[in-house]
Design an enzyme around this catalytic site. Structure first.
Site, mmCIF file in Angstrom:
data_model
loop_
_atom_site.group_PDB
_atom_site.id
_atom_site.type_symbol
_atom_site.label_atom_id
_atom_site.label_comp_id
_atom_site.label_asym_id
_atom_site.label_seq_id
_atom_site.Cartn_x
_atom_site.Cartn_y
_atom_site.Cartn_z
ATOM 1 N N GLU A 86 0.822 -1.217 0.000
ATOM 2 C CA GLU A 86 0.000 0.000 0.000
ATOM 3 C C GLU A 86 0.853 1.262 0.000
ATOM 4 O OE1 GLU A 86 -3.181 0.055 2.884
ATOM 5 O OE2 GLU A 86 -3.702 2.116 2.401
ATOM 6 N N LYS A 264 -7.437 0.247 11.297
ATOM 7 C CA LYS A 264 -6.863 -0.318 10.060
ATOM 8 C C LYS A 264 -5.614 0.471 9.683
ATOM 9 C CE LYS A 264 -6.266 -0.962 5.466
ATOM 10 N NZ LYS A 264 -5.400 -0.184 4.572
ATOM 11 N N ASP A 280 3.769 -13.345 12.486
ATOM 12 C CA ASP A 280 2.422 -13.761 12.086
ATOM 13 C C ASP A 280 1.483 -12.546 12.116
ATOM 14 O OD1 ASP A 280 -0.177 -14.777 12.058
ATOM 15 O OD2 ASP A 280 0.377 -16.599 13.125
ATOM 16 N N HIS A 378 -1.971 10.379 -0.943
ATOM 17 C CA HIS A 378 -2.087 9.098 -1.643
ATOM 18 C C HIS A 378 -1.894 9.235 -3.139
ATOM 19 C CE1 HIS A 378 -3.301 5.675 0.755
ATOM 20 N NE2 HIS A 378 -4.027 6.434 1.541
HETATM 21 P P1 NAD Z 1 8.468 -22.399 17.713
HETATM 22 O O1 NAD Z 1 7.825 -23.514 18.434
HETATM 23 O O2 NAD Z 1 8.992 -22.652 16.343
HETATM 24 O O3 NAD Z 1 9.664 -21.804 18.580
HETATM 25 C C1 NAD Z 1 9.538 -21.628 19.965
HETATM 26 C C2 NAD Z 1 10.479 -22.559 20.687
HETATM 27 O O4 NAD Z 1 11.826 -22.204 20.407
HETATM 28 C C3 NAD Z 1 10.339 -22.452 22.190
HETATM 29 O O5 NAD Z 1 9.287 -23.273 22.627
HETATM 30 C C4 NAD Z 1 11.713 -22.875 22.682
HETATM 31 O O6 NAD Z 1 11.764 -24.270 22.857
HETATM 32 C C5 NAD Z 1 12.638 -22.521 21.532
HETATM 33 N N1 NAD Z 1 13.503 -21.335 21.772
HETATM 34 C C6 NAD Z 1 14.797 -21.223 21.396
HETATM 35 N N2 NAD Z 1 15.293 -20.027 21.748
HETATM 36 C C7 NAD Z 1 14.298 -19.351 22.352
HETATM 37 C C8 NAD Z 1 14.193 -18.045 22.936
HETATM 38 N N3 NAD Z 1 15.231 -17.177 22.958
HETATM 39 N N4 NAD Z 1 13.012 -17.662 23.458
HETATM 40 C C9 NAD Z 1 11.952 -18.494 23.423
HETATM 41 N N5 NAD Z 1 12.003 -19.749 22.903
HETATM 42 C C10 NAD Z 1 13.166 -20.178 22.369
HETATM 43 O O7 NAD Z 1 7.545 -21.130 17.566
HETATM 44 P P2 NAD Z 1 6.445 -20.455 18.505
HETATM 45 O O8 NAD Z 1 6.904 -19.060 18.775
HETATM 46 O O9 NAD Z 1 6.059 -21.295 19.664
HETATM 47 O O10 NAD Z 1 5.193 -20.390 17.494
HETATM 48 C C11 NAD Z 1 5.128 -19.418 16.508
HETATM 49 C C12 NAD Z 1 4.478 -19.988 15.261
HETATM 50 O O11 NAD Z 1 3.207 -20.550 15.556
HETATM 51 C C13 NAD Z 1 4.203 -18.920 14.226
HETATM 52 O O12 NAD Z 1 4.706 -19.384 12.997
HETATM 53 C C14 NAD Z 1 2.674 -18.844 14.186
HETATM 54 O O13 NAD Z 1 2.241 -18.466 12.902
HETATM 55 C C15 NAD Z 1 2.276 -20.224 14.535
HETATM 56 N N6 NAD Z 1 0.914 -20.475 15.090
HETATM 57 C C16 NAD Z 1 0.067 -19.461 15.454
HETATM 58 C C17 NAD Z 1 -1.180 -19.749 15.991
HETATM 59 C C18 NAD Z 1 -2.075 -18.613 16.427
HETATM 60 O O14 NAD Z 1 -1.671 -17.472 16.389
HETATM 61 N N7 NAD Z 1 -3.314 -18.871 16.854
HETATM 62 C C19 NAD Z 1 -1.559 -21.075 16.167
HETATM 63 C C20 NAD Z 1 -0.672 -22.087 15.804
HETATM 64 C C21 NAD Z 1 0.575 -21.780 15.283
#
Ligand code: NAD
Length: 425
Positions: A86, A264, A280, A378
């Site tokens: 945009e 928005k 996300d 715009h």
């Molecule tokens: P992930 O599980 O890939 O990574 C998180 C893991 O990384 C932690 O559980 C930990 O074990 C490890 N880790 C390593 N270094 C870390 C640090 N410095 N801090 C924290 N953890 C560390 O990802 P996530 O963040 O649990 O999930 C994010 C993904 O889930 C996104 O891609 C999102 O789109 C997706 N998702 C979103 C939804 C929703 O928003 N409703 C639902 C399902 C999945």
């Protein structure tokens, strides 16, 4: 002979390579060779990686990445990568930031890096007593949750608290358990979903009910990012501009029709940074809009008021579930580069900067709306888009766009006429 109807039941599509899928789609849709090659060129995302990020990949779609300048957040200058299709979004941030740069820029904070997972239990005979049974088992719950993620635990994250709500619904009383988890530098969806799934059998055992959903809540109200800035009267053009902007904010605060557009605009800035950093966008957007409606009616995510010196004070507060680990953040090389441009090494700093960008965006939108109107800013870029849609190429684009702006009519038929005149000349 009539052509057979097109068939979307393509057996084994997911097992094909991206190129095989692309050829299949090209045959289905009658894509020409140029369109196929454009899709096959995955640009700055390796096709093998793209194929692992989502399902049924055939190519990639590039979105412009712009850099907003002039931002100072908590005393530190920062360049903001923004991925958006945009026009005016990047310029809006630059302009708002320039107008408060000399007086300190933005200050920000984050309430914490806590995420919430929900576990839904139905058919519980004694929900209020069952609620207490769950709360009494806090230590056992903590052990299950922390046992799921030793890495997170090692980084100082993990289980923080449990809350249980008795919820009246159209389907009867439900018992909703909230796991509150510090996910540190991760957005945390996968992390907390794993914990909720692991704990579910115990919840069934303790409540005598049946567990259905076990999933993160995107209303991440334990992860609120806040930002604040003051714009001096002489920087923004005087008291009339200030008062118009405050009236615009008050309109949004009182009216969901206006608030939807107001917010928005805020998300124009926020989602662009969220996307650029591989985070996300839907999670952040869902959290923002749910938070805007938390009091029962949908309102503004920002607040504007007058300081005792008469300047314009703006603030923003919204859930900001972004991370540096997990999902595309870590895998997409461009997201990694964007994080490097931002210079962030913690999810907290990223969340705080993004909140400041949202506030900056809103400042510029309100200022334009309360003064010249949104179309003037715009128009220059929009006119270029229209010129291209009319078939202008190379230098023609700028020349046609200029003529459209001069005539004050940015329409495709006018652009076609102008292009015809140019080419005929
Ligand atoms: P992930 O599980 O890939 O990574 C998180 C893991 O990384 C932690 O559980 C930990 O074990 C490890 N880790 C390593 N270094 C870390 C640090 N410095 N801090 C924290 N953890 C560390 O990802 P996530 O963040 O649990 O999930 C994010 C993904 O889930 C996104 O891609 C999102 O789109 C997706 N998702 C979103 C939804 C929703 O928003 N409703 C639902 C399902 C999945």
């Amino acid at each position: 002979m009539s052509t057979p109807p097109r068939n979307s039941r393509i057996s084994g599509f997911h097992r094909m390579s991206p190129r095989e899928r692309l050829d299949t789609v090209a045959a289905f849709a009658g894509l020409d060779a140029a369109a196929v090659e454009r899709l096959a060129d995955t640009g700055n995302l390796d096709s093998g990686l793209a194929d692992r990020l989502i399902e049924n990949v055939v190519g990639t779609m590039n979105i412009p990445l712009g850099i907003a300048t002039n931002m100072k957040v908590d005393g530190e200058d920062v360049l903001i990568p923004m991925a958006t299709e945009e026009s005016s979004v990047v310029a809006a941030v630059c302009n708002a930031a320039r107008q408060c740069y000399d007086t300190g820029g933005f200050t920000s904070s984050l309430s914490g890096t806590l995420m919430i997972a929900q576990i839904q239990a139905v058919g519980v005979a004694d929900p209020h007593a069952a609620r207490l049974r769950i709360l009494d088992r806090r230590d056992a719950i903590k052990a299950v949750c922390d046992g799921c993620d030793p890495i997170l635990l090692g980084l100082g994250g993990g289980f923080r608290d449990v809350e249980v709500r008795v919820l009246e619904t159209a389907g009867g009383t439900m018992l909703i358990t909230h796991l509150i988890v510090d996910t540190r530098d991760a957005m945390g969806a996968n992390a907390v979903n794993t914990m909720a799934e692991k704990l579910a059998p115990s919840i069934e055992e303790w409540t005598g009910g049946r567990v259905y959903l076990r999933i993160l809540s995107n209303l991440a109200d334990r992860r609120l990012a806040r930002a604040h800035a003051v714009w001096q009267l002489d920087q923004i053009g005087g008291a009339a501009v200030r008062d118009g902007m405050i009236a615009a904010y008050q309109f949004a605060a009182a009216d969901p029709y206006r608030a939807a557009t107001h917010n928005k605009g805020i998300m124009n800035g926020i989602s662009a940074v969220v996307l650029a950093t591989g985070n996300d966008t839907r999670a952040v957007e869902a959290g923002a809009h749910a938070y805007a409606a938390r009091n029962g009616s949908y309102g503004s995510l920002t607040r504007f008021e007058v300081t005792k010196e008469g300047h314009l004070s703006g603030s923003i507060e919204l859930p900001m579930a972004v991370g540096l680990i997990g999902g595309a953040t870590k895998l997409h090389p461009t997201a990694q580069t964007c994080l490097k441009i931002l210079g962030v090494t913690s999810a907290e700093r990223l969340a705080r900067i993004i909140a400041a960008v949202g506030l900056a965006q809103n400042f510029s939108a309100l200022k334009a709306l309360a003064t010249t109107g949104i179309q003037k800013g715009h128009m220059a870029l929009h006119a270029q888009n229209i010129a291209m849609m009319a078939g202008a190429v190379g230098e023609e684009i700028e020349r046609v766009a200029q003529k459209l702006v001069e005539r004050g009519t940015v329409r495709i038929d006018v652009a076609q006429a102008v292009l015809g005149e140019l080419r005929g000349a």
